[in-house]
Design an enzyme around this catalytic site. Sequence first.
Site, PDB file in Angstrom:
ATOM      1  N   ARG A 139       0.837  -1.171  -0.049  1.00  0.00           N
ATOM      2  CA  ARG A 139       0.068  -0.235   0.214  1.00  0.00           C
ATOM      3  C   ARG A 139       0.933   1.305  -0.004  1.00  0.00           C
ATOM      4  O   ARG A 139       2.056   1.203   0.122  1.00  0.00           O
ATOM      5  CB  ARG A 139      -0.884  -0.051   1.231  1.00  0.00           C
ATOM      6  CG  ARG A 139      -0.282   0.123   2.579  1.00  0.00           C
ATOM      7  CD  ARG A 139      -1.195  -0.031   3.746  1.00  0.00           C
ATOM      8  NE  ARG A 139      -2.069   1.177   3.954  1.00  0.00           N
ATOM      9  CZ  ARG A 139      -2.429   1.526   5.221  1.00  0.00           C
ATOM     10  NH1 ARG A 139      -2.316   0.508   5.966  1.00  0.00           N
ATOM     11  NH2 ARG A 139      -3.336   2.469   5.537  1.00  0.00           N
ATOM     12  N   ARG A 140       0.239   2.349  -0.242  1.00  0.00           N
ATOM     13  CA  ARG A 140       1.125   3.638  -0.033  1.00  0.00           C
ATOM     14  C   ARG A 140       2.072   3.808  -0.894  1.00  0.00           C
ATOM     15  O   ARG A 140       3.252   4.230  -0.602  1.00  0.00           O
ATOM     16  CB  ARG A 140       1.628   3.759   1.462  1.00  0.00           C
ATOM     17  CG  ARG A 140       0.191   3.717   2.427  1.00  0.00           C
ATOM     18  CD  ARG A 140       0.845   4.150   3.777  1.00  0.00           C
ATOM     19  NE  ARG A 140      -0.350   4.886   4.715  1.00  0.00           N
ATOM     20  CZ  ARG A 140      -0.182   5.129   5.934  1.00  0.00           C
ATOM     21  NH1 ARG A 140       0.951   4.896   6.398  1.00  0.00           N
ATOM     22  NH2 ARG A 140      -1.351   5.799   6.524  1.00  0.00           N
TER      23      ARG A 140
END
Lengths: 554, 163
Positions: A441-442
């Site tokens: 993620r991110r």
Amino acid sequence: MTANTYQLTAKEKRFIGWHFIFAIAALSIGSLFGPFQAMEHAGWNFYDKFLNPIFHSYYEGLTLHGVLNALIWTTFFITGFLTFTIIYGLKRPLRYPKLNALGFWMMVVGLLIAAVPILLNQASVLYTFYPPMKAHPAFYIGVTLVVVGSWIEGYGFYLTYYQWRKENPGVRTPLISFMSLITMVMWQVATLGAAAELLVDLIPWSLGLRAGLDPQLDRTYFWWTGHPLVYFWLLPAYMSWYAFLPRQAGGKLFSDSLARFSFWLFLLLSVPVGFHHQYVDPGVPEGWKMVHSLLTYSVFFPSMLTAFTVVASLENAGRNRGGKGLLGWITKLPWNDPSVLAQLLAGILFFFGGIGGLINASYNINLVVHNTAWVPGHFHLTVATGVTLTFMGILYWLVPYLTKKPLWCKKCAVIQVWLWFIGMTIFSNAMHVVGLLGAPRRTPLGAAPYIPEEWAGHLLRVGIGGFILLISVYLFVAVMIGSLVTKKKLSEEPEPPVAESLLDPQTTPRWLDRWVPWLVGVVILLVIAYGPQLVYQISTAQFTSPPITNIFGG
Amino acid sequence: MANKHESMHIDPYEKTWIIVSILMLAVFFGAITVAGLSFGVRVPDPVARVNPTDLQASGTFAEPGLKEVAPKRYEAYIVAQTWSFNPREITVPAGSIVKFYVTSRDVQHGFKLQNTNVNMQIVPGQVSSLAVKFDEPGEYDFICTEYCGIAHATMYGKVIVVP
């Protein structure tokens, strides 16, 4: 049931309306960046080509997306909505309206103070702001003011309730006000963690008054708040499903008692579960992770109660409308009403979000999904659909009530809700899949060197879903602005759709309307679940991490 | 307005639902506990503290790298920093058990070894540790899964498992 005789004054309506103006403004800016991230994953990077002089980096955008959508849109909407449910439920004005106004404007000032460093790329630390990555001190101070402002609005609710209780001894607290108070109390217990992190650690440290921090301890503080934060978002949506949706659909609330019982359980079980966000942290012992895992799973029980009561109330509505047979009542529900439609579709996607949540909470199974794209895939079903789409649905009836103007372009609102459902289904499914395959993620996946070719199809779906959501969110903003500026007037004030209960709420047992035993329970559970680890982590803390800043690029 | 009803009215369907919910919860509790304790898939547990600004003094992280502790048994000491792992690459023979020890010299990072059950938060001041057995030859990327600054997406390394 007696009819509600208290009508909100124009001033009260304006005060509530200002909350929503800031909430929608935050959503309209914050939501711009989500689709830009999704489209980056699909290989269409707008940051380098178009956004760069104004918005400096992918992470400035991601910080704006997280802070404005997850913290500002939610907090401003919720404090505004709870102001309505307190006043309208208790049938009396706020005891100290100036106190509530002080809280609200403190939130606004906090938002503006935090916005400046974010827009200058000096606070690209995302909405979790994990140290020792350091933002400009104004970011932490602004966030603190938003939280404290929301507390002050909460104090205004408590004092209003206290006055109402003196005026109405022995009467069951009206359900919507009861649920609002529980939401606010839960929030105030939950935010103690973030308050400790911000006031004791981050603000002095970012100002140079403390040399170093212990990032593990700050993670524990953060997740004390971080998980119940999602219940702060969720409980107002549940309140709408319990106490408004049945009436909107044409029925009654199936069980007042179980609705209250489930809210007490949410209050008890929302906070002492934060370590399930820290299963892979090095500084938390396995045993405590297991304890929080089991406590987290206990939330399954009030969630099941909620599912039963909400669906049973909808069935009551569908049968009232002539629905027959085992499932025939479903087709009779008013699917063409944008407010009902939004809440029904929000509930459907939220169901899948709930299943994903059980997987996340499953102790060592979390190793498969922790910090992968699965996680944002999950919470876009919960906060970004179960909650946000419900809030949009609430505004579809509440804004006409506040303005005494009709909803502008009801058809647009229906299309908006379907686009959200379709866009989120595509986006979220693809995010879950790439997460299971191992995508972090991110991360701007379009720039990551380790992404295999085979993921391209899923990442394309992420981008397509994001693009559909972009259209949906601006259609929502257009309906809101249109409803505000339209010259049309409603001939009479619409009545807020507060559902009656099948049984008189006065038959609800008294122990479900008493605060002290439940609050004692909250404290006991917190001491058990967090006490030993907090003592241990604080007494063995090593404040050896200096601030780190020059890593934001741009 | 005293209330005579001190017990909750519960519909028969509701009652069944509540019983089923409690039974499901009991099954979940059992499944999590069994899965957590019996299959050898562990979550990280505290192992050591270090000073992130002075890893030289820590001994073990002064010279990161692979250490063979017995035949086909290794310990891998890895330092995460913006925006790389040190070492970036380690090579072991198939059938090896490798215990990873990872720490950070600056901000928080992540350490996820693809296609295995190794997934750890890397927190400055702490040492994160998990072990894995590599049965199949091939390349296993370890990627940073926590946002650590502008070039986070480029931060990865690999384990090469040779036959």
